[in-house]
Design a protein around this motif. Sequence first.
Motif, PDB file in Angstrom:
ATOM      1  N   ALA A   1       3.357  -0.716  -4.165  1.00  0.00           N
ATOM      2  CA  ALA A   1       2.171  -1.003  -4.972  1.00  0.00           C
ATOM      3  C   ALA A   1       2.015  -2.493  -5.231  1.00  0.00           C
ATOM      4  CB  ALA A   1       2.250  -0.246  -6.300  1.00  0.00           C
ATOM      5  N   GLY A   2       3.120  -3.206  -5.316  1.00  0.00           N
ATOM      6  CA  GLY A   2       3.053  -4.631  -5.582  1.00  0.00           C
ATOM      7  C   GLY A   2       2.420  -4.918  -6.935  1.00  0.00           C
ATOM      8  N   ASP A   3       1.410  -5.792  -6.935  1.00  0.00           N
ATOM      9  CA  ASP A   3       0.739  -6.157  -8.179  1.00  0.00           C
ATOM     10  C   ASP A   3      -0.385  -5.196  -8.551  1.00  0.00           C
ATOM     11  OD1 ASP A   3       2.362  -8.385  -8.410  1.00  0.00           O
ATOM     12  OD2 ASP A   3       0.976  -9.674  -7.286  1.00  0.00           O
ATOM     13  N   ARG A   4      -0.656  -4.239  -7.695  1.00  0.00           N
ATOM     14  CA  ARG A   4      -1.738  -3.291  -7.979  1.00  0.00           C
ATOM     15  C   ARG A   4      -1.288  -2.272  -9.029  1.00  0.00           C
ATOM     16  NH1 ARG A   4      -2.609  -1.251  -1.997  1.00  0.00           N
ATOM     17  NH2 ARG A   4      -0.331  -1.241  -2.205  1.00  0.00           N
ATOM     18  N   PRO A   5      -2.173  -1.914  -9.946  1.00  0.00           N
ATOM     19  CA  PRO A   5      -1.785  -0.973 -11.003  1.00  0.00           C
ATOM     20  C   PRO A   5      -1.514   0.421 -10.447  1.00  0.00           C
ATOM     21  CG  PRO A   5      -4.147  -1.406 -11.077  1.00  0.00           C
ATOM     22  CD  PRO A   5      -3.575  -2.360 -10.090  1.00  0.00           C
ATOM     23  N   LEU A   6      -0.392   0.998 -10.871  1.00  0.00           N
ATOM     24  CA  LEU A   6      -0.031   2.339 -10.420  1.00  0.00           C
ATOM     25  C   LEU A   6       0.913   2.967 -11.443  1.00  0.00           C
ATOM     26  CD1 LEU A   6       0.012   4.571  -8.212  1.00  0.00           C
ATOM     27  CD2 LEU A   6       2.046   3.430  -7.277  1.00  0.00           C
ATOM     28  N   THR A   7       0.593   4.170 -11.864  1.00  0.00           N
ATOM     29  CA  THR A   7       1.470   4.927 -12.746  1.00  0.00           C
ATOM     30  C   THR A   7       2.344   5.835 -11.893  1.00  0.00           C
ATOM     31  OG1 THR A   7      -0.160   4.932 -14.534  1.00  0.00           O
ATOM     32  CG2 THR A   7       1.583   6.592 -14.626  1.00  0.00           C
ATOM     33  N   VAL A   8       3.672   5.670 -12.013  1.00  0.00           N
ATOM     34  CA  VAL A   8       4.618   6.444 -11.209  1.00  0.00           C
ATOM     35  C   VAL A   8       5.521   7.250 -12.132  1.00  0.00           C
ATOM     36  CG1 VAL A   8       6.405   6.378  -9.438  1.00  0.00           C
ATOM     37  CG2 VAL A   8       4.640   4.614  -9.472  1.00  0.00           C
TER      38      VAL A   8
END
Length: 280
Positions: free
Chosen positions: A72-79
Amino acid sequence: MHESRPVLVGIDGSTAALDAVRWAVRVAVDRGAPLVLTSAVSASAFADVDDTTSDAVQRILDDATSVARDAAGDRPLTVSSESHHGTPAGVLVERSADASLIVVGTRGLGEFTGGLSGSVSTAVATHADCAVTVVPTTTSNTSGPVVVGVDGTDNSVPAVRFAYDIASSRGVGLVAVHAWSDVDIPGEHHDAWTHTSANESAALAETLAGWADDYPDVEVQRVVVQDRPVRELVSRAADASLVVVGRRGRGGFRSLLLGSTSRALLHSVDVPVTVVPSPS
């Protein structure tokens, strides 16, 4: 686009599962959907493992979580992650009722969880309530077009919608394939073939009508061929980044998930394949 239902990834401790995680991350980020890493555990799978069951599973899920965050890097992602008792296919099919997409690898190591083998991914693709993407370990072409099988009935509409959405989010073209016959027409009946071909081209155009308004950024190539659907889709997959099909359809597409035909498409092409359920 914001999708509240999660993208689920089957996790089994294998390299194939981590490839599936990386592929799923891009979809989840594009959709604004949460990513859920899911493992299935049976007691017998841990007979020869020194660590406790929970520690072993948590280690697998932690590794997968790290891979997801890196992808995901700097991209927003809920894991998030979860483990269940049961067979991989059974757990994923049960969880599919609340998911927008399930992603699995084609081959599983299964060192701890029993594995997400080819038979498991086929079973999930056949029975899940949501779309299922099977990701091969050889996946490398991420810029090729999305190929979608269109059978001219309402059964393929969800697949077309899914294919347009992925193509738009990735900025790639869409190849809509309508293989309308696997019966040879003798050369002297060329006029009959031309008439039938025109009708089938019209059927494809009708299925695609309206989607251009919703996805004006997607360049579409329409392909109408007198061929077996699976053979044409496998051929088109060579230059594609994804192949999308409906679970059921007319003619050849009806058998797409039965026996050797489904295995040929799901486990022989070198690109991800998404199977989208038909309308209830």
